[in-house]
Design a protein around this motif. Sequence first.
Motif, PDB file in Angstrom:
ATOM      1  N   LYS A 124       6.801 -37.102 -15.849  1.00 49.77           N
ATOM      2  CA  LYS A 124       5.345 -37.101 -15.653  1.00 49.77           C
ATOM      3  C   LYS A 124       4.734 -35.740 -15.953  1.00 49.77           C
ATOM      4  N   LEU A 125       5.386 -34.674 -15.514  1.00 52.39           N
ATOM      5  CA  LEU A 125       4.872 -33.335 -15.792  1.00 52.39           C
ATOM      6  C   LEU A 125       4.905 -33.031 -17.290  1.00 52.39           C
ATOM      7  N   CYS A 126       6.004 -33.377 -17.949  1.00 56.46           N
ATOM      8  CA  CYS A 126       6.116 -33.130 -19.391  1.00 56.46           C
ATOM      9  C   CYS A 126       5.073 -33.926 -20.179  1.00 56.46           C
ATOM     10  N   ALA A 127       4.871 -35.175 -19.791  1.00 54.55           N
ATOM     11  CA  ALA A 127       3.881 -36.004 -20.487  1.00 54.55           C
ATOM     12  C   ALA A 127       2.471 -35.440 -20.296  1.00 54.55           C
ATOM     13  N   PHE A 128       2.153 -35.061 -19.081  1.00 63.08           N
ATOM     14  CA  PHE A 128       0.809 -34.538 -18.803  1.00 63.08           C
ATOM     15  C   PHE A 128       0.573 -33.201 -19.502  1.00 63.08           C
ATOM     16  N   LEU A 129       1.546 -32.311 -19.440  1.00 61.47           N
ATOM     17  CA  LEU A 129       1.401 -30.982 -20.025  1.00 61.47           C
ATOM     18  C   LEU A 129       1.737 -30.948 -21.518  1.00 61.47           C
ATOM     19  N   GLN A 130       2.281 -32.059 -22.043  1.00 63.22           N
ATOM     20  CA  GLN A 130       2.693 -32.143 -23.444  1.00 63.22           C
ATOM     21  C   GLN A 130       3.700 -31.039 -23.783  1.00 63.22           C
ATOM     22  N   ILE A 131       4.775 -31.006 -22.992  1.00 62.36           N
ATOM     23  CA  ILE A 131       5.831 -30.009 -23.172  1.00 62.36           C
ATOM     24  C   ILE A 131       7.189 -30.698 -23.160  1.00 62.36           C
ATOM     25  N   GLN A 132       8.202 -29.975 -23.538  1.00 58.32           N
ATOM     26  CA  GLN A 132       9.577 -30.431 -23.449  1.00 58.32           C
ATOM     27  C   GLN A 132      10.142 -29.996 -22.093  1.00 58.32           C
ATOM     28  N   PRO A 133      11.132 -30.705 -21.565  1.00 56.37           N
ATOM     29  CA  PRO A 133      11.715 -30.301 -20.280  1.00 56.37           C
ATOM     30  C   PRO A 133      12.184 -28.843 -20.263  1.00 56.37           C
ATOM     31  N   GLY A 134      12.690 -28.368 -21.372  1.00 58.39           N
ATOM     32  CA  GLY A 134      13.132 -26.975 -21.441  1.00 58.39           C
ATOM     33  C   GLY A 134      12.012 -25.969 -21.267  1.00 58.39           C
ATOM     34  N   ASP A 135      10.782 -26.389 -21.530  1.00 60.06           N
ATOM     35  CA  ASP A 135       9.626 -25.513 -21.322  1.00 60.06           C
ATOM     36  C   ASP A 135       9.282 -25.385 -19.843  1.00 60.06           C
ATOM     37  N   LEU A 136       9.744 -26.322 -19.060  1.00 57.64           N
ATOM     38  CA  LEU A 136       9.408 -26.386 -17.643  1.00 57.64           C
ATOM     39  C   LEU A 136      10.370 -25.569 -16.783  1.00 57.64           C
ATOM     40  N   PHE A 137      11.552 -25.290 -17.302  1.00 53.76           N
ATOM     41  CA  PHE A 137      12.585 -24.613 -16.519  1.00 53.76           C
ATOM     42  C   PHE A 137      13.065 -23.350 -17.200  1.00 53.76           C
ATOM     43  N   VAL A 138      13.572 -22.441 -16.394  1.00 54.42           N
ATOM     44  CA  VAL A 138      14.179 -21.215 -16.903  1.00 54.42           C
ATOM     45  C   VAL A 138      15.409 -20.917 -16.043  1.00 54.42           C
ATOM     46  N   TRP A 139      16.456 -20.414 -16.693  1.00 55.61           N
ATOM     47  CA  TRP A 139      17.651 -20.006 -15.955  1.00 55.61           C
ATOM     48  C   TRP A 139      17.594 -18.502 -15.779  1.00 55.61           C
ATOM     49  N   VAL A 140      17.725 -18.075 -14.535  1.00 55.77           N
ATOM     50  CA  VAL A 140      17.686 -16.658 -14.210  1.00 55.77           C
ATOM     51  C   VAL A 140      19.042 -16.278 -13.619  1.00 55.77           C
ATOM     52  N   ALA A 141      19.696 -15.324 -14.234  1.00 53.02           N
ATOM     53  CA  ALA A 141      21.012 -14.902 -13.755  1.00 53.02           C
ATOM     54  C   ALA A 141      20.898 -14.321 -12.352  1.00 53.02           C
ATOM     55  N   GLN A 142      21.803 -14.726 -11.508  1.00 58.09           N
ATOM     56  CA  GLN A 142      21.902 -14.191 -10.158  1.00 58.09           C
ATOM     57  C   GLN A 142      22.956 -13.096 -10.166  1.00 58.09           C
ATOM     58  N   GLU A 143      22.930 -12.241  -9.180  1.00 59.94           N
ATOM     59  CA  GLU A 143      23.875 -11.128  -9.111  1.00 59.94           C
ATOM     60  C   GLU A 143      25.325 -11.609  -9.171  1.00 59.94           C
ATOM     61  N   HIS A 144      25.642 -12.702  -8.464  1.00 57.91           N
ATOM     62  CA  HIS A 144      27.028 -13.183  -8.486  1.00 57.91           C
ATOM     63  C   HIS A 144      27.421 -13.712  -9.861  1.00 57.91           C
ATOM     64  N   ASP A 145      26.460 -14.218 -10.652  1.00 57.22           N
ATOM     65  CA  ASP A 145      26.748 -14.663 -12.015  1.00 57.22           C
ATOM     66  C   ASP A 145      27.117 -13.472 -12.898  1.00 57.22           C
ATOM     67  N   VAL A 146      26.373 -12.386 -12.728  1.00 61.92           N
ATOM     68  CA  VAL A 146      26.622 -11.181 -13.514  1.00 61.92           C
ATOM     69  C   VAL A 146      27.983 -10.600 -13.152  1.00 61.92           C
ATOM     70  N   GLN A 147      28.289 -10.535 -11.853  1.00 63.29           N
ATOM     71  CA  GLN A 147      29.577 -10.012 -11.409  1.00 63.29           C
ATOM     72  C   GLN A 147      30.728 -10.867 -11.909  1.00 63.29           C
ATOM     73  N   GLN A 148      30.539 -12.193 -11.881  1.00 63.56           N
ATOM     74  CA  GLN A 148      31.586 -13.105 -12.335  1.00 63.56           C
ATOM     75  C   GLN A 148      31.839 -12.914 -13.835  1.00 63.56           C
ATOM     76  N   ASN A 149      30.780 -12.750 -14.617  1.00 61.27           N
ATOM     77  CA  ASN A 149      30.943 -12.543 -16.052  1.00 61.27           C
ATOM     78  C   ASN A 149      31.643 -11.233 -16.349  1.00 61.27           C
ATOM     79  N   ARG A 150      31.336 -10.210 -15.573  1.00 58.80           N
ATOM     80  CA  ARG A 150      32.002  -8.914 -15.769  1.00 58.80           C
ATOM     81  C   ARG A 150      33.490  -9.018 -15.453  1.00 58.80           C
ATOM     82  N   ALA A 151      33.839  -9.817 -14.465  1.00 51.23           N
ATOM     83  CA  ALA A 151      35.235  -9.990 -14.089  1.00 51.23           C
ATOM     84  C   ALA A 151      36.018 -10.699 -15.187  1.00 51.23           C
ATOM     85  N   LEU A 152      35.351 -11.540 -15.969  1.00 53.41           N
ATOM     86  CA  LEU A 152      36.016 -12.271 -17.038  1.00 53.41           C
ATOM     87  C   LEU A 152      36.238 -11.421 -18.290  1.00 53.41           C
ATOM     88  N   GLU A 153      35.512 -10.329 -18.390  1.00 51.91           N
ATOM     89  CA  GLU A 153      35.615  -9.481 -19.591  1.00 51.91           C
ATOM     90  C   GLU A 153      36.889  -8.679 -19.608  1.00 51.91           C
TER      91      GLU A 153
END
Length: 79
Positions: free
Chosen positions: A50-79
């Motif tokens: 309903k939001l996408c239809a009303f705003l004429q957007i794609q679902p990806g326009d409605l959301f954003v992924w923001v890295a959390q501190e634990h995500d950054v730490q986990q990625n560093r551990a994998l390097e």
Amino acid sequence: MAIQIRLRQLLNDRDLSMYAVAKGTGLTYPTIYNLATKPIARIDIETIDKLCAFLQIQPGDLFVWVAQEHDVQQNRALE
């Protein structure tokens, strides 16, 4: 929460009120208010549709992924 909804930004960019979105989508004002102002844990696919239809957007326009501190730490551990 790493995934955030961008509804507030989209409404501001388009100079739309939460009331106008609620009326245009058929969603309740409290639903729009909560989505625009509070962190959410879940959202129904019908609400996204309903939001996408009303705003004429794609679902990806409605959301954003923001890295959390634990995500950054986990990625560093994998390097």
